[in-house]
Scaffold this motif. Structure first.
Motif, PDB file in Angstrom:
ATOM      1  N   CYS A   1      -3.650  23.124   8.502  1.00 26.34           N
ATOM      2  CA  CYS A   1      -3.825  23.650   7.135  1.00 26.34           C
ATOM      3  C   CYS A   1      -2.542  24.291   6.616  1.00 26.34           C
TER       4      CYS A   1
ATOM      5  N   ASN B   1      -2.294  26.062   4.121  1.00 23.74           N
ATOM      6  CA  ASN B   1      -2.596  27.320   3.431  1.00 23.74           C
ATOM      7  C   ASN B   1      -3.199  28.378   4.340  1.00 23.74           C
TER       8      ASN B   1
ATOM      9  N   ILE C   1      -5.749  28.619   6.285  1.00 22.72           N
ATOM     10  CA  ILE C   1      -7.181  28.926   6.159  1.00 22.72           C
ATOM     11  C   ILE C   1      -7.838  28.753   7.527  1.00 22.72           C
TER      12      ILE C   1
ATOM     13  N   VAL D   1     -10.254  27.298   9.021  1.00 27.49           N
ATOM     14  CA  VAL D   1     -11.261  26.235   8.876  1.00 27.49           C
ATOM     15  C   VAL D   1     -12.177  26.218  10.110  1.00 27.49           C
TER      16      VAL D   1
ATOM     17  N   VAL E   1     -15.488  25.875   3.316  1.00 31.19           N
ATOM     18  CA  VAL E   1     -14.205  26.497   2.946  1.00 31.19           C
ATOM     19  C   VAL E   1     -14.245  26.859   1.452  1.00 31.19           C
TER      20      VAL E   1
ATOM     21  N   CYS F   1      -7.554  26.941  -0.839  1.00 30.79           N
ATOM     22  CA  CYS F   1      -7.704  25.540  -0.387  1.00 30.79           C
ATOM     23  C   CYS F   1      -7.282  24.586  -1.501  1.00 30.79           C
ATOM     24  N   SER F   2      -6.293  23.743  -1.207  1.00 32.20           N
ATOM     25  CA  SER F   2      -5.778  22.826  -2.226  1.00 32.20           C
ATOM     26  C   SER F   2      -6.327  21.413  -2.033  1.00 32.20           C
ATOM     27  N   SER F   3      -7.368  21.291  -1.213  1.00 26.06           N
ATOM     28  CA  SER F   3      -8.010  19.979  -1.002  1.00 26.06           C
ATOM     29  C   SER F   3      -7.015  18.893  -0.592  1.00 26.06           C
ATOM     30  N   CYS F   4      -6.066  19.274   0.238  1.00 25.04           N
ATOM     31  CA  CYS F   4      -5.117  18.261   0.712  1.00 25.04           C
ATOM     32  C   CYS F   4      -5.799  17.335   1.725  1.00 25.04           C
ATOM     33  N   LEU F   5      -6.878  17.818   2.332  1.00 24.41           N
ATOM     34  CA  LEU F   5      -7.674  17.083   3.327  1.00 24.41           C
ATOM     35  C   LEU F   5      -6.920  16.865   4.645  1.00 24.41           C
ATOM     36  N   ASP F   6      -5.843  17.606   4.852  1.00 22.78           N
ATOM     37  CA  ASP F   6      -5.100  17.494   6.121  1.00 22.78           C
ATOM     38  C   ASP F   6      -5.968  17.923   7.306  1.00 22.78           C
ATOM     39  N   CYS F   7      -6.877  18.892   7.058  1.00 25.18           N
ATOM     40  CA  CYS F   7      -7.734  19.347   8.172  1.00 25.18           C
ATOM     41  C   CYS F   7      -8.694  18.232   8.594  1.00 25.18           C
TER      42      CYS F   7
HETATM   43  S1  SF4 Z   1      -8.241  20.780   2.618  1.00 25.30           S
HETATM   44 FE1  SF4 Z   1      -6.100  21.357   3.070  1.00 25.30          FE
HETATM   45  S2  SF4 Z   1      -5.887  23.412   2.212  1.00 25.30           S
HETATM   46 FE2  SF4 Z   1      -8.102  23.010   2.321  1.00 25.30          FE
HETATM   47  S3  SF4 Z   1      -8.724  23.855   4.273  1.00 25.30           S
HETATM   48 FE3  SF4 Z   1      -8.233  21.706   4.655  1.00 25.30          FE
HETATM   49  S4  SF4 Z   1      -6.084  21.680   5.271  1.00 25.30           S
HETATM   50 FE4  SF4 Z   1      -6.495  23.688   4.351  1.00 25.30          FE
END
Ligand code: SF4
Ligand code: SF4
Length: 341
Positions: free
Chosen positions: A251, A253, A255, A257, A263, A268-274
């Protein structure tokens, strides 16, 4: 056998998601550069009559005027009607708010050029210095308050204290009419102190991941507050989660998770990396009650679809082209300098 093959294809698709996000950011950045180039040529035509050919003005350039859009909102709420000077800027602003209300602040991590630049600088910093650093909590929390304070200042001055009549007269002012030209000139005639500030920001972004977005961007702060009310959030299935913490490490940011059921965070910028990082497929992008899951592959399609729909509606209903005429620009542009002059 088929199931194994399907799983491997699915896993490869998921792994390519962050690359797809970076490609979308790059494509969007190129589109914005094209818009900037067209606008530059439009302005040049009026500054150097006869020397430069005419290029039509791209209304989307107004997307870079969020303060003007906030004044438009005040005027609109006060009964002054839809902005006729920078209607595209106001439509884009409303579109981005709508995206955030429905699907969190995906605009920040998928489309914002400054977010993309900040991310790219962070990646460069990680290569140069081995990793990015997060500021310690005693600095992190107070610094995060800076962007909310800047946002609070604009909300107080524009949405609370400004009367609708003042908002409407600001919209009609010569300053606002060519605020986009002033913005262009700020970059074309950039002064030493502005260069120094931009360089300092770039240096901080090399070392601290997402420095600008995390601490300073009031637009992101606004979208984050709106996004808290979004029905779709990253959702963790506790039964599947192994507690490996890879989502937290991914993440950008910071967070937590791994210990959240949903979340809700405004960060949360909704990058969806998590989602990409989770080896147990315990994370999803889900609506209320864990239902109506959005397939992460279609998330950018949804964002782009809403944005295009808003632009299309604005165009079809006559809320896209400015009411300013070429004669207005012919009179105003040659007198313009950027705000600091
Ligand atoms: S979507 Fe991105 S910013 Fe949001 S919790 Fe997952 S990794 Fe973090
Ligand atoms: S990456 Fe997945 S399995 Fe690991 S802690 Fe996060 S949600 Fe749980």
């Amino acid at each position: 056998m088929h199931q194994v093959k399907y799983r491997s294809i699915k896993s490869r698709l998921i792994k390519s998601r962050s690359i797809i996000r970076n490609l979308i950011q790059a494509g969007w950045g190129i589109f914005l550069l094209y818009i900037g180039w067209k606008f530059f040529r439009f302005v040049r035509y009026f500054e150097m009559p006869g020397a430069a050919g005419y290029t039509s003005r791209p209304p989307a350039v107004e997307g870079f005027l969020p303060i003007s859009a906030l004044v438009s909102l005040k005027s609109w709420l006060g009964g002054g009607g839809f902005d006729r000077i920078h209607p595209a800027g106001f439509a884009i602003f409303l579109g981005i708010i709508l995206i955030s209300l429905l699907f969190k602040k995906g605009f920040c991590s998928w489309f914002c050029p400054i977010g993309a630049l900040s991310e790219a600088l962070g990646r460069l910093g990680a290569r140069l210095f081995g990793k990015n650093h997060g500021l310690p909590k005693f600095l992190d929390y107070p610094l995060m308050a800076v962007k909310y304070s800047i946002l609070g200042f604009f909300i107080k001055v524009i949405l609370v204290d400004m009367s609708p009549l003042v908002a409407q007269s600001f919209q009609q002012s010569a300053y606002n009419k060519i605020a986009d030209v002033k913005m262009l000139k700020f970059f074309l005639e950039i002064g030493q102190s502005a260069v120094a500030i931009l360089l300092a920001l770039a240096l901080f972004s090399l070392v601290v991941r997402n420095f600008w977005c995390r601490y300073l961007c009031p637009y992101g702060a606004l979208l984050g507050i709106v996004a808290v009310f979004s029905p779709w959030q990253v959702t963790r299935e506790a039964q599947k989660c192994t507690g490996c913490n890879l989502c937290n490490k991914a993440c950008p940011n910071r967070i937590n998770v791994a210990e959240s059921r949903r979340v809700w965070s405004a960060e949360c910028s909704s990058c969806l990396d998590c989602l990409e990082a989770c080896p147990a497929e315990a994370l999803g992008y889900k609506g209320p009650g864990g239902r109506f899951a959005v397939d992460p592959r279609f998330y950018p399609v949804l964002l782009f679809g809403i944005y295009l729909l808003v632009v299309l509606v604005a165009q079809l209903t006559g809320h896209w082209q400015s009411s300013l005429t070429l004669a207005d620009y012919r009179e105003l542009i040659p007198q313009s300098t950027w705000v600091g002059h």
